[in-house]
Design a protein around this motif. Structure first.
Motif, mmCIF file in Angstrom:
data_model
loop_
_atom_site.group_PDB
_atom_site.id
_atom_site.type_symbol
_atom_site.label_atom_id
_atom_site.label_comp_id
_atom_site.label_asym_id
_atom_site.label_seq_id
_atom_site.Cartn_x
_atom_site.Cartn_y
_atom_site.Cartn_z
ATOM 1 N N VAL A 132 1.162 -1.350 -0.127
ATOM 2 C CA VAL A 132 0.187 -0.108 0.022
ATOM 3 C C VAL A 132 0.998 1.191 0.196
ATOM 4 O O VAL A 132 0.585 2.194 -0.691
ATOM 5 N N GLY A 133 1.979 1.136 0.870
ATOM 6 C CA GLY A 133 2.884 2.338 0.952
ATOM 7 C C GLY A 133 3.507 2.682 -0.406
ATOM 8 O O GLY A 133 3.778 3.932 -0.745
ATOM 9 N N SER A 134 3.817 1.696 -1.262
ATOM 10 C CA SER A 134 4.771 1.930 -2.443
ATOM 11 C C SER A 134 3.558 2.879 -3.525
ATOM 12 O O SER A 134 4.049 3.478 -4.019
ATOM 13 N N ASN A 135 2.574 2.207 -3.322
ATOM 14 C CA ASN A 135 1.346 2.946 -4.167
ATOM 15 C C ASN A 135 1.063 4.349 -3.842
ATOM 16 O O ASN A 135 0.945 5.128 -4.743
ATOM 17 N N VAL A 136 1.182 4.484 -2.744
ATOM 18 C CA VAL A 136 0.836 5.980 -2.125
ATOM 19 C C VAL A 136 2.040 6.868 -2.533
ATOM 20 O O VAL A 136 1.874 8.037 -2.655
ATOM 21 N N ILE A 137 3.076 6.382 -2.455
ATOM 22 C CA ILE A 137 4.553 6.992 -2.731
ATOM 23 C C ILE A 137 4.662 7.244 -4.267
ATOM 24 O O ILE A 137 4.906 8.399 -4.569
ATOM 25 N N LEU A 138 4.476 6.205 -4.985
ATOM 26 C CA LEU A 138 4.652 6.121 -6.305
ATOM 27 C C LEU A 138 3.616 7.097 -7.115
ATOM 28 O O LEU A 138 3.752 7.647 -8.075
ATOM 29 N N LEU A 139 2.347 6.943 -6.692
ATOM 30 C CA LEU A 139 1.318 7.527 -7.604
ATOM 31 C C LEU A 139 1.427 9.266 -7.906
ATOM 32 O O LEU A 139 1.138 9.419 -8.819
ATOM 33 N N PRO A 140 1.735 9.812 -6.628
ATOM 34 C CA PRO A 140 2.049 11.332 -7.146
ATOM 35 C C PRO A 140 3.289 11.605 -7.993
ATOM 36 O O PRO A 140 3.046 12.597 -8.923
ATOM 37 N N PHE A 141 4.171 10.726 -8.082
ATOM 38 C CA PHE A 141 5.469 10.732 -8.794
ATOM 39 C C PHE A 141 4.931 10.509 -10.382
ATOM 40 O O PHE A 141 5.245 11.409 -11.055
ATOM 41 N N ILE A 142 4.100 9.557 -10.427
ATOM 42 C CA ILE A 142 3.821 9.159 -11.704
ATOM 43 C C ILE A 142 2.787 10.244 -12.277
ATOM 44 O O ILE A 142 2.907 10.590 -13.623
ATOM 45 N N LEU A 143 1.715 10.812 -11.487
ATOM 46 C CA LEU A 143 0.898 11.807 -11.954
ATOM 47 C C LEU A 143 1.745 12.981 -12.482
ATOM 48 O O LEU A 143 1.310 13.814 -13.286
ATOM 49 N N ARG A 144 2.763 13.450 -11.675
ATOM 50 C CA ARG A 144 3.612 14.601 -12.087
ATOM 51 C C ARG A 144 4.477 14.163 -13.149
ATOM 52 O O ARG A 144 4.842 15.240 -13.779
ATOM 53 N N THR A 145 5.203 13.062 -13.319
ATOM 54 C CA THR A 145 5.917 12.729 -14.572
ATOM 55 C C THR A 145 5.180 12.653 -15.830
ATOM 56 O O THR A 145 5.828 12.998 -17.123
ATOM 57 N N PHE A 146 4.077 11.841 -15.922
ATOM 58 C CA PHE A 146 3.785 11.518 -17.032
ATOM 59 C C PHE A 146 2.492 12.302 -17.612
ATOM 60 O O PHE A 146 1.524 12.588 -16.667
ATOM 61 N N PRO A 147 2.135 12.424 -18.821
ATOM 62 C CA PRO A 147 0.740 13.127 -19.221
ATOM 63 C C PRO A 147 -0.509 12.480 -18.745
ATOM 64 O O PRO A 147 -0.335 11.004 -18.623
ATOM 65 N N GLN A 148 -1.469 12.942 -18.662
ATOM 66 C CA GLN A 148 -2.807 12.284 -18.279
ATOM 67 C C GLN A 148 -3.314 11.271 -19.009
ATOM 68 O O GLN A 148 -3.771 10.202 -18.699
ATOM 69 N N GLU A 149 -3.147 11.549 -20.441
ATOM 70 C CA GLU A 149 -3.412 10.312 -21.386
ATOM 71 C C GLU A 149 -2.748 9.331 -21.317
ATOM 72 O O GLU A 149 -3.390 7.958 -21.227
ATOM 73 N N ILE A 150 -1.463 9.341 -20.876
ATOM 74 C CA ILE A 150 -0.686 7.841 -20.869
ATOM 75 C C ILE A 150 -1.012 7.373 -19.510
ATOM 76 O O ILE A 150 -1.187 6.014 -19.646
ATOM 77 N N VAL A 151 -1.227 8.230 -18.444
ATOM 78 C CA VAL A 151 -1.622 7.528 -17.132
ATOM 79 C C VAL A 151 -3.100 6.798 -17.239
ATOM 80 O O VAL A 151 -3.206 5.632 -16.592
ATOM 81 N N GLY A 152 -3.859 7.517 -18.003
ATOM 82 C CA GLY A 152 -5.363 7.020 -18.061
ATOM 83 C C GLY A 152 -5.261 5.526 -18.851
ATOM 84 O O GLY A 152 -5.784 4.743 -18.540
ATOM 85 N N ILE A 153 -4.253 5.581 -20.017
ATOM 86 C CA ILE A 153 -4.369 4.501 -20.805
ATOM 87 C C ILE A 153 -3.821 3.076 -20.081
ATOM 88 O O ILE A 153 -4.328 2.249 -20.177
ATOM 89 N N TRP A 154 -2.750 3.604 -19.202
ATOM 90 C CA TRP A 154 -2.148 2.451 -18.500
ATOM 91 C C TRP A 154 -3.080 2.001 -17.246
ATOM 92 O O TRP A 154 -3.026 0.943 -16.965
#
Length: 103
Positions: free
Chosen positions: A22-44
């Motif tokens: 759970v902690g890894s998801n909580v830590i990684l999600l903000p990083f992923i949302l800042r790094t990648f565009p919304q379209e890529i995150v949505g498709i994945w």
């Protein structure tokens, strides 16, 4: 029949693994949302949902059975036996007969 003992360190490791998942998801999600565009995150997100649900659908309970068998072996079982497994047809026929008997 020997009893299966649960040690405190086993319980600790179980909670530690759940916390890290759970902690890894909580830590990684903000990083992923800042790094990648919304379209890529949505498709994945859609892709991982489809793959995850398909995997769960096609699992047929093998993961649970395999995990249970490995646990029994590590806890000291000498043999694994099939015990009172009913077919679906026989199970539902028994359930239907018991339901009809109550009316």
């Amino acid at each position: 029949m020997e009893s299966i003992s649960v040690w405190q360190k086993d319980l600790f490791w179980t909670y530690a693994v759940v916390f890290l998942q759970v902690g890894s998801n909580v830590i990684l999600l903000p990083f992923i949302l800042r790094t990648f565009p919304q379209e890529i995150v949505g498709i994945w997100a859609i892709f991982s949902t489809i793959v995850g649900s398909t995997t769960e659908l096609l699992d047929f309970g093998f993961n649970t059975s395999f995990t249970r068998s490995v646990f029994y072996i590590f806890s000291g079982a000498k043999t694994l036996k099939k015990n009172r497994i009913l077919s679906c047809r026989k199970y539902f026929r028994n359930r239907l007969q018991s339901f009809e008997g109550t009316n």
